[in-house]
Design an enzyme around this catalytic site. Structure first.
Site, PDB file in Angstrom:
ATOM      1  N   LEU A 160       1.972   4.648   1.220  1.00 18.35           N
ATOM      2  CA  LEU A 160       1.806   5.356   2.498  1.00 18.35           C
ATOM      3  C   LEU A 160       1.491   6.825   2.239  1.00 18.35           C
ATOM      4  O   LEU A 160       2.062   7.444   1.330  1.00 18.35           O
ATOM      5  CB  LEU A 160       3.090   5.241   3.319  1.00 18.35           C
ATOM      6  N   HIS A 183      12.887  -3.041  -1.894  1.00 19.96           N
ATOM      7  CA  HIS A 183      12.233  -2.976  -3.213  1.00 19.96           C
ATOM      8  C   HIS A 183      13.008  -3.850  -4.202  1.00 19.96           C
ATOM      9  O   HIS A 183      14.238  -3.756  -4.294  1.00 19.96           O
ATOM     10  CB  HIS A 183      12.194  -1.527  -3.706  1.00 19.96           C
ATOM     11  N   ARG A 220       0.846  -1.190   0.000  1.00 24.83           N
ATOM     12  CA  ARG A 220       0.000   0.000   0.000  1.00 24.83           C
ATOM     13  C   ARG A 220       0.878   1.235   0.000  1.00 24.83           C
ATOM     14  O   ARG A 220       1.918   1.266   0.668  1.00 24.83           O
ATOM     15  CB  ARG A 220      -0.817   0.033   1.299  1.00 24.83           C
ATOM     16  N   SER A 246      17.006  -3.223  -3.624  1.00 26.86           N
ATOM     17  CA  SER A 246      17.449  -2.010  -2.927  1.00 26.86           C
ATOM     18  C   SER A 246      16.742  -1.917  -1.580  1.00 26.86           C
ATOM     19  O   SER A 246      15.549  -2.235  -1.481  1.00 26.86           O
ATOM     20  CB  SER A 246      17.070  -0.753  -3.723  1.00 26.86           C
ATOM     21  N   THR A 305      10.556   8.051   1.992  1.00 27.66           N
ATOM     22  CA  THR A 305      10.163   9.463   1.994  1.00 27.66           C
ATOM     23  C   THR A 305       8.893   9.560   1.156  1.00 27.66           C
ATOM     24  O   THR A 305       8.348   8.530   0.732  1.00 27.66           O
ATOM     25  CB  THR A 305      11.273  10.353   1.398  1.00 27.66           C
ATOM     26  N   ASP A 333       8.995   4.772  -3.685  1.00 25.00           N
ATOM     27  CA  ASP A 333      10.232   4.024  -3.969  1.00 25.00           C
ATOM     28  C   ASP A 333      11.393   4.964  -4.324  1.00 25.00           C
ATOM     29  O   ASP A 333      12.331   4.565  -5.032  1.00 25.00           O
ATOM     30  CB  ASP A 333      10.018   2.998  -5.104  1.00 25.00           C
ATOM     31  N   ASN A 382      12.307   0.402   3.674  1.00 24.01           N
ATOM     32  CA  ASN A 382      11.588  -0.410   2.694  1.00 24.01           C
ATOM     33  C   ASN A 382      12.578  -1.229   1.879  1.00 24.01           C
ATOM     34  O   ASN A 382      13.710  -0.797   1.650  1.00 24.01           O
ATOM     35  CB  ASN A 382      10.786   0.488   1.742  1.00 24.01           C
TER      36      ASN A 382
END
Ligand code: GAR
Length: 202
Positions: free
Chosen positions: A90, A106, A88, A133, A138, A142, A104
């Site tokens: 953010l 990715h 989801r 990665s 932020t 991604d 995160n």
């Protein structure tokens, strides 16, 4: 260090983090999913970790969903939020509230291929290299400062599932390593724009 893990699916990264928790000074206070059927919830239960399912259908806006998510996380009193296959987007409300505390993972060599279907896109583009990665979250999807990456080769006979498997193997090693940097207070987000390790820009 206490952390919460947010998931949406299989939770193989969650499993790797659970398996490494003692070694990386991490206590997983809870696992939260926006998907009731996420297998990761079962993995958490098997490890005696509290789980929460937050049903997106009962919230009118992503703002109200994230407001509830913030309340739960605040109550848990954690210092770190780990996104592990959380699918989801953010809200800026959430990202600002926990700025510098959200990691995160990715499945691409960012800034290449933000968003979905990364393995398919890399194969279609005839890329020779692909990877994973880990970055600070932020507001840009991604697009937060990259902390660390691992590379895999794309072979001529690779399919999106064979490639996903290769990348996941790297993910399961990379994420605990980066989380350990964070729990040791070595990893910081500076000015919402730069990741630093031991005070040096990454
Ligand atoms: C992983 O490949 C992770 O990098 C990716 O979802 C998969 C989750 O697998 N995350 C994203 O695409 C986030 N944008 P898992 O549930 O088995 O850990």
């Amino acid at each position: 260090m206490k952390a919460v893990v947010l998931i949406s699916g299989n939770g193989s990264n969650l499993q790797s983090i659970i398996n490494h928790a003692d070694m990386i000074d991490l206590e997983i206070s809870a696992v939260i999913s926006n998907n009731k059927k996420a297998f990761g919830l079962k993995r958490a239960e098997s490890a005696n970790i509290d789980t929460y399912f937050l049903d997106p259908e009962i919230f009118n806006t992503s703002y109200s969903f994230d407001n509830e998510l913030i309340s739960i996380i605040n109550r848990l009193g954690v210092e770190l939020i780990i996104l592990a296959g959380y699918m989801r987007i953010l809200s800026s409300l959430f990202v600002h509230h926990f700025s510098g505390k959200i990691l995160n993972i990715h499945p691409s060599l960012l800034p290449k291929y933000p968003g979905l279907n990364t393995h398919q896109r890399a194969i279609k583009a005839s890329d020779k290299l692909h990877g994973v990665s880990v970055h600070f979250v932020t507001e840009k999807l991604d697009g937060g400062p990259i902390i660390s990456q691992e590379v895999v080769n794309i072979d001529s006979n690779d399919t999106k599932s064979s490639l996903a498997k290769k990348v996941l193997e790297k993910e399961h090693i990379l994420y605990p390593k980066v989380i350990h940097w964070y729990t040791q207070n070595r990893l910081k987000l500076k000015n919402d724009s730069t990741a630093t390790l031991d005070g040096k820009n990454l």
